[in-house]
Design a protein around this motif. Sequence first.
Motif, PDB file in Angstrom:
ATOM      1  N   UNK A 182       1.130   2.970  -8.319  1.00 14.74           N
ATOM      2  CA  UNK A 182       1.349   2.692  -6.895  1.00 14.74           C
ATOM      3  C   UNK A 182       0.074   3.072  -6.148  1.00 14.74           C
ATOM      4  N   UNK A 183      -0.379   2.200  -5.252  1.00 15.03           N
ATOM      5  CA  UNK A 183      -1.572   2.481  -4.477  1.00 15.03           C
ATOM      6  C   UNK A 183      -1.279   2.487  -2.994  1.00 15.03           C
ATOM      7  N   UNK A 184      -1.779   3.507  -2.289  1.00 19.54           N
ATOM      8  CA  UNK A 184      -1.607   3.592  -0.833  1.00 19.54           C
ATOM      9  C   UNK A 184      -2.964   3.483  -0.153  1.00 19.54           C
ATOM     10  N   UNK A 185      -3.055   2.584   0.841  1.00 20.96           N
ATOM     11  CA  UNK A 185      -4.308   2.385   1.570  1.00 20.96           C
ATOM     12  C   UNK A 185      -4.530   3.564   2.512  1.00 20.96           C
ATOM     13  N   UNK A 186      -5.661   4.244   2.344  1.00 19.18           N
ATOM     14  CA  UNK A 186      -5.957   5.441   3.140  1.00 19.18           C
ATOM     15  C   UNK A 186      -6.904   5.151   4.302  1.00 19.18           C
ATOM     16  N   UNK A 187      -7.843   4.221   4.114  1.00 16.36           N
ATOM     17  CA  UNK A 187      -8.788   3.898   5.191  1.00 16.36           C
ATOM     18  C   UNK A 187      -9.446   2.552   4.915  1.00 16.36           C
ATOM     19  N   UNK A 199      -9.620  -6.201  -1.396  1.00 17.78           N
ATOM     20  CA  UNK A 199      -8.220  -6.629  -1.407  1.00 17.78           C
ATOM     21  C   UNK A 199      -8.115  -8.088  -0.985  1.00 17.78           C
ATOM     22  N   UNK A 200      -7.078  -8.741  -1.503  1.00 18.60           N
ATOM     23  CA  UNK A 200      -6.821 -10.131  -1.138  1.00 18.60           C
ATOM     24  C   UNK A 200      -5.320 -10.370  -1.192  1.00 18.60           C
ATOM     25  N   UNK A 201      -4.646 -10.781  -0.107  1.00 13.14           N
ATOM     26  CA  UNK A 201      -5.182 -11.017   1.245  1.00 13.14           C
ATOM     27  C   UNK A 201      -5.336  -9.717   2.038  1.00 13.14           C
ATOM     28  N   UNK A 202      -6.420  -9.611   2.796  1.00  9.35           N
ATOM     29  CA  UNK A 202      -6.734  -8.382   3.507  1.00  9.35           C
ATOM     30  C   UNK A 202      -5.739  -8.008   4.588  1.00  9.35           C
ATOM     31  N   UNK A 203      -5.095  -8.996   5.208  1.00  3.64           N
ATOM     32  CA  UNK A 203      -4.207  -8.696   6.342  1.00  3.64           C
ATOM     33  C   UNK A 203      -2.999  -7.861   5.929  1.00  3.64           C
ATOM     34  N   UNK A 204      -2.658  -7.871   4.634  1.00  7.10           N
ATOM     35  CA  UNK A 204      -1.509  -7.073   4.161  1.00  7.10           C
ATOM     36  C   UNK A 204      -1.894  -5.619   3.881  1.00  7.10           C
ATOM     37  N   UNK A 205      -3.205  -5.347   3.823  1.00  7.89           N
ATOM     38  CA  UNK A 205      -3.657  -4.029   3.377  1.00  7.89           C
ATOM     39  C   UNK A 205      -4.044  -3.142   4.548  1.00  7.89           C
ATOM     40  N   UNK A 206      -3.092  -2.879   5.424  1.00  8.00           N
ATOM     41  CA  UNK A 206      -3.334  -1.978   6.545  1.00  8.00           C
ATOM     42  C   UNK A 206      -3.229  -0.527   6.074  1.00  8.00           C
ATOM     43  N   UNK A 207      -3.823   0.386   6.824  1.00  9.10           N
ATOM     44  CA  UNK A 207      -3.745   1.814   6.481  1.00  9.10           C
ATOM     45  C   UNK A 207      -2.280   2.232   6.427  1.00  9.10           C
ATOM     46  N   UNK A 208      -1.914   2.912   5.354  1.00 12.09           N
ATOM     47  CA  UNK A 208      -0.533   3.357   5.157  1.00 12.09           C
ATOM     48  C   UNK A 208       0.289   2.419   4.297  1.00 12.09           C
ATOM     49  N   UNK A 209      -0.175   1.178   4.097  1.00 12.49           N
ATOM     50  CA  UNK A 209       0.556   0.223   3.245  1.00 12.49           C
ATOM     51  C   UNK A 209       0.519   0.695   1.794  1.00 12.49           C
ATOM     52  N   UNK A 210       1.634   0.430   1.099  1.00 15.70           N
ATOM     53  CA  UNK A 210       1.731   0.821  -0.311  1.00 15.70           C
ATOM     54  C   UNK A 210       1.975  -0.417  -1.173  1.00 15.70           C
ATOM     55  N   UNK A 211       1.359  -0.415  -2.372  1.00 18.18           N
ATOM     56  CA  UNK A 211       1.451  -1.563  -3.265  1.00 18.18           C
ATOM     57  C   UNK A 211       1.820  -1.095  -4.662  1.00 18.18           C
ATOM     58  N   UNK A 212       2.669  -1.915  -5.322  1.00 20.44           N
ATOM     59  CA  UNK A 212       3.226  -1.546  -6.621  1.00 20.44           C
ATOM     60  C   UNK A 212       2.685  -2.490  -7.692  1.00 20.44           C
ATOM     61  N   UNK A 213       2.286  -1.916  -8.828  1.00 18.76           N
ATOM     62  CA  UNK A 213       1.726  -2.691  -9.933  1.00 18.76           C
ATOM     63  C   UNK A 213       2.545  -2.454 -11.200  1.00 18.76           C
ATOM     64  N   UNK A 214       2.692  -3.529 -12.014  1.00 16.12           N
ATOM     65  CA  UNK A 214       3.516  -3.439 -13.209  1.00 16.12           C
ATOM     66  C   UNK A 214       4.958  -3.215 -12.819  1.00 16.12           C
TER      67      UNK A 214
END
Length: 341
Positions: free
Chosen positions: A116-121, A96-111
């Motif tokens: 939708x992707x959720x960071x699990x670990x 991931x880039x930037x890594x600081x935004x990708x904490x466990x539980x964070x969700x990201x939207x594409x298109x």
Amino acid sequence: MKAEEFDFYLPEELIAQYPLEKRDEARLMVVDKKTGQIKHKIFKDIIDYFQPGDCLVLNDTRVIPARLLGVKEGTGGKMEFLLLKRIDKDSWEILVKPGKRAKVGSRFVFGNGELVGEIKSIGEEGSRIVEFQYEGIFEEVLDKLGQMPLPPYIKEKLENKEMYQTVYSKEQGSAAAPTAGLHFTEELLNKIRDIGVNVVFLTLHVGLGTFRPVKVENIEDHNMHSEYYNMSKETADIINKTKENGKKVIAVGTTSSRTLETIGDENGRVKEQSGWTNIFIYPGYKFKIVDELITNFHLPQSTLIMLVSALEGKELIMKAYNEAVKDKYRFFSFGDAMLLK
């Protein structure tokens, strides 16, 4: 053995930014460990070095559009995902880039929310495990939203995505191309078959760990990434017959080599098999299956230059690389090729 022993000076202008229009017209350096000779050819001349009954082993993996650009749910902060390895149907190991935004539980939207992707670990070396949500077939969603994950040293945009695929690519799953195979055309492969060479396929899905430099001082302390491989019974049988007949097994690329050496036993035989390999080949390793290798020119201090040094001898490889720099060969993924005899 120190990583710095595999360093060399490479001017930036020698890093190829574009593929050649005609794949098989790249330059070919032929390095012979028996004589120490280095010859300069064109790639399509490689057919002159094959004999009837030899076996050419190709990796038929296909690069997926593994680069995803999206935003963080709630804040809209931009995020880049790079898919590395499928864990199960909907879970992937990613960078991931930037890594600081990708904490466990964070969700990201594409298109437009199709993915939708959720960071699990958080995984090793800062990677993440993500679980995707979508409707339909994941591969179709990825094909629509994803971009080709060109290596970071290629700065130019690739107009034709197929130029970063081998002409025989079939099995979806790589984060990078098996680049030695990019030099082959269907016409050249047919000519090779016509002289009686067996052309066979295996699969190894290339991970981006392939490109990482060795960061430890002693290379024996390096932790190798793992990659998925598969070999069919048909391929295994032909390779075994080649060995029995005293003919050569010629691996196309370090990925094919690593797969063959993972599966090969002490008697120089292979069998139908699939699994994960983290084999690390460096000088001192005794090859069981691979007789010769077709490969590109690799990054300084990478595991790949260590592998070719194991096959050909470090002194000869470093001599060849220095000669390649002097003669302005093109380096890395879209660069020129070597035949290591």
